[in-house]
Motif scaffolding. Structure first.
Motif, PDB file in Angstrom:
ATOM      1  N   ILE A 107       0.836  -1.201   0.000  1.00 53.83           N
ATOM      2  CA  ILE A 107       0.000   0.000   0.000  1.00 53.83           C
ATOM      3  C   ILE A 107       0.870   1.249   0.000  1.00 53.83           C
ATOM      4  CG2 ILE A 107      -1.783   1.298   1.221  1.00 53.83           C
ATOM      5  CD1 ILE A 107      -2.641  -1.300   2.555  1.00 53.83           C
ATOM      6  N   GLN A 108       0.742   2.057  -1.031  1.00 55.42           N
ATOM      7  CA  GLN A 108       1.389   3.361  -1.104  1.00 55.42           C
ATOM      8  C   GLN A 108       0.803   4.127  -2.284  1.00 55.42           C
ATOM      9  OE1 GLN A 108       5.538   3.657  -2.355  1.00 55.42           O
ATOM     10  NE2 GLN A 108       5.936   5.331  -0.938  1.00 55.42           N
TER      11      GLN A 108
ATOM     12  N   CYS B  83       7.180   1.608  -3.577  1.00 56.70           N
ATOM     13  CA  CYS B  83       6.291   0.451  -3.695  1.00 56.70           C
ATOM     14  C   CYS B  83       6.677  -0.436  -4.875  1.00 56.70           C
ATOM     15  CB  CYS B  83       4.835   0.899  -3.817  1.00 56.70           C
ATOM     16  SG  CYS B  83       4.499   2.046  -5.184  1.00 56.70           S
TER      17      CYS B  83
ATOM     18  N   GLY C 287      -3.314   1.679  -4.040  1.00 53.78           N
ATOM     19  CA  GLY C 287      -3.290   3.004  -3.428  1.00 53.78           C
ATOM     20  C   GLY C 287      -3.629   4.060  -4.453  1.00 53.78           C
TER      21      GLY C 287
ATOM     22  N   CYS D  66       2.184  -1.829   4.340  1.00 55.05           N
ATOM     23  CA  CYS D  66       1.878  -0.414   4.134  1.00 55.05           C
ATOM     24  C   CYS D  66       3.133   0.433   4.325  1.00 55.05           C
ATOM     25  CB  CYS D  66       0.786   0.057   5.098  1.00 55.05           C
ATOM     26  SG  CYS D  66       0.372   1.809   4.909  1.00 55.05           S
TER      27      CYS D  66
ATOM     28  N   GLU E 135       2.790   3.835   3.140  1.00 49.27           N
ATOM     29  CA  GLU E 135       2.297   5.205   2.943  1.00 49.27           C
ATOM     30  C   GLU E 135       2.534   5.988   4.230  1.00 49.27           C
ATOM     31  OE1 GLU E 135       1.557   8.457   1.667  1.00 49.27           O
ATOM     32  OE2 GLU E 135       1.157   6.899   0.152  1.00 49.27           O
TER      33      GLU E 135
ATOM     34  N   ASP F 120      -0.925  10.252   5.025  1.00 50.29           N
ATOM     35  CA  ASP F 120      -2.312   9.933   4.701  1.00 50.29           C
ATOM     36  C   ASP F 120      -3.119  11.214   4.484  1.00 50.29           C
ATOM     37  OD1 ASP F 120      -4.771   8.779   4.399  1.00 50.29           O
ATOM     38  OD2 ASP F 120      -5.085   8.437   6.540  1.00 50.29           O
TER      39      ASP F 120
ATOM     40  N   LEU G 227      -6.222   6.200   2.926  1.00 47.76           N
ATOM     41  CA  LEU G 227      -5.722   4.947   3.498  1.00 47.76           C
ATOM     42  C   LEU G 227      -6.871   4.113   4.068  1.00 47.76           C
ATOM     43  CD1 LEU G 227      -2.381   5.495   5.474  1.00 47.76           C
ATOM     44  CD2 LEU G 227      -2.803   3.963   3.551  1.00 47.76           C
TER      45      LEU G 227
ATOM     46  N   LYS H  15       0.313  -7.873   9.087  1.00 47.07           N
ATOM     47  CA  LYS H  15       0.379  -6.475   8.670  1.00 47.07           C
ATOM     48  C   LYS H  15       1.734  -5.857   9.020  1.00 47.07           C
ATOM     49  CE  LYS H  15      -3.626  -6.152  10.763  1.00 47.07           C
ATOM     50  NZ  LYS H  15      -4.888  -5.694  11.374  1.00 47.07           N
TER      51      LYS H  15
ATOM     52  N   PHE I 124       4.177  -2.281   8.644  1.00 47.87           N
ATOM     53  CA  PHE I 124       4.202  -0.836   8.369  1.00 47.87           C
ATOM     54  C   PHE I 124       5.638  -0.348   8.399  1.00 47.87           C
ATOM     55  CE2 PHE I 124       4.063   3.611  10.144  1.00 47.87           C
ATOM     56  CZ  PHE I 124       3.667   4.215   8.957  1.00 47.87           C
TER      57      PHE I 124
ATOM     58  N   SER J 271      -4.316   0.105  13.558  1.00 45.90           N
ATOM     59  CA  SER J 271      -4.306  -0.931  12.522  1.00 45.90           C
ATOM     60  C   SER J 271      -3.943  -2.313  13.030  1.00 45.90           C
ATOM     61  CB  SER J 271      -3.324  -0.538  11.407  1.00 45.90           C
ATOM     62  OG  SER J 271      -3.669   0.708  10.854  1.00 45.90           O
TER      63      SER J 271
END
Length: 286
Positions: free
Chosen positions: A6-7, A21, A39, A61, A63, A66, A70, A80, A82, A101
């Motif tokens: 995710i970005q 990414c 994204g 993720c 990113e 935000d 997001l 997950k 980050f 998250s």
């Protein structure tokens, strides 16, 4: 392993392919993973995230800023990850994101900030900035710039670069992107860097990956990445900064040796291949 990254996609045509990414996706795939990017700005963004993520094992993720797009990861039962690249700029927002998250693995590019996340993720890892050698590499170009800086003119950089222009003829460039930036960096006999905080920025690994000797200020963790006065040259004060710039501009042999040492160290330890291997093995071990 199937990894969803995710970005927001790059906003400029000149360097969109260099977005983090895309580098993560490519190098994770070299390790055998299946990847996709999602994204703002990606072709996949029209697909609702809740639907798109169902086919993936890992949500990664990176990113860091935000602006409202997001997705909420709190209810998603996947592993997950980050990557906080800019904790020195967005610490509180990153902490809130991790807490909300349910992040399993927190990666941080800035060593001093890892401790802030100790209660907001299960695992933590120092994951410094990295370079993609597909893009940043030595080019056969004339070294017609004695000492150069390329980057945004924020924080104390305008004052620093003005001083060095007066002392050693530093040439500064802004709004140079993509291959044009790689070509420009390769024209430097010396690459100069000044971070905006206590961070290790992209310029550190990008300059050395171009086989250009780097002069930069000391920030936490940098000594773990490079040998000072061998792989890179460093300064801790304005006096040291001027002195090392004056010395290196006058010593061709030293420039060549430092460039070679820094280049080898970056390709050995600080590419996206290295970083992805580290995370890939961590996730596989769980």
């Amino acid at each position: 392993m199937k990894i969803l990254i995710i970005q927001e996609n790059g906003r400029n045509d000149a360097n969109r392919h260099m977005r983090e990414c895309h580098s993560l996706a490519y190098w994770f795939e070299q390790l055998g993973a299946e990847t996709a990017c999602w994204g703002k700005g990606h072709d996949t963004f029209h697909i609702p995230f809740e639907q798109f993520q169902k086919d993936y094992d890992v949500i990664f993720c990176l990113e860091n800023y935000d602006d409202g797009w997001l997705p909420d990861l709190s209810s998603i039962k996947k592993y997950k990850v980050f990557w906080s690249i800019d904790s020195h700029m967005e610490l509180q927002n990153h902490l809130k994101f991790c807490q909300k998250s349910g992040i399993n693995l927190h990666l941080n590019a800035q060593l001093p900030y890892i401790e802030h996340f100790k209660d907001f993720a299960e695992h933590h890892m120092w994951w410094p900035t990295a370079v993609d050698p597909r893009w940043f590499k030595p080019m056969d170009l004339s070294k017609d710039i004695e000492i150069g800086f390329v980057g945004s003119m924020i924080a104390d950089r305008p004052q620093i670069t003005k001083l060095l222009h007066q002392c050693v003829g530093l040439q500064s460039f802004t709004n140079v992107l993509g291959q044009e930036m790689v070509d420009l960096t390769n024209r430097f006999k010396i690459g100069f860097n000044k971070t905006i905080s206590n961070d290790i920025n992209m310029r550190t690994v990008e300059t050395t990956a171009c086989n250009v000797p780097l002069i930069t200020n000391v920030t936490p963790g940098l000594e773990k990445m490079y040998n000072f006065d061998s792989d890179i040259m460093i300064y801790r004060s304005l006096k040291e900064m001027i002195g090392v710039c004056q010395w290196l501009t006058s010593d061709h042999a030293a420039r060549q040796q430092i460039a070679q040492n820094g280049y080898k160290r970056t390709l050995r330890d600080h590419t996206y291949k290295n970083r992805c291997q580290q995370v890939y093995e961590h996730i596989k071990s769980i």
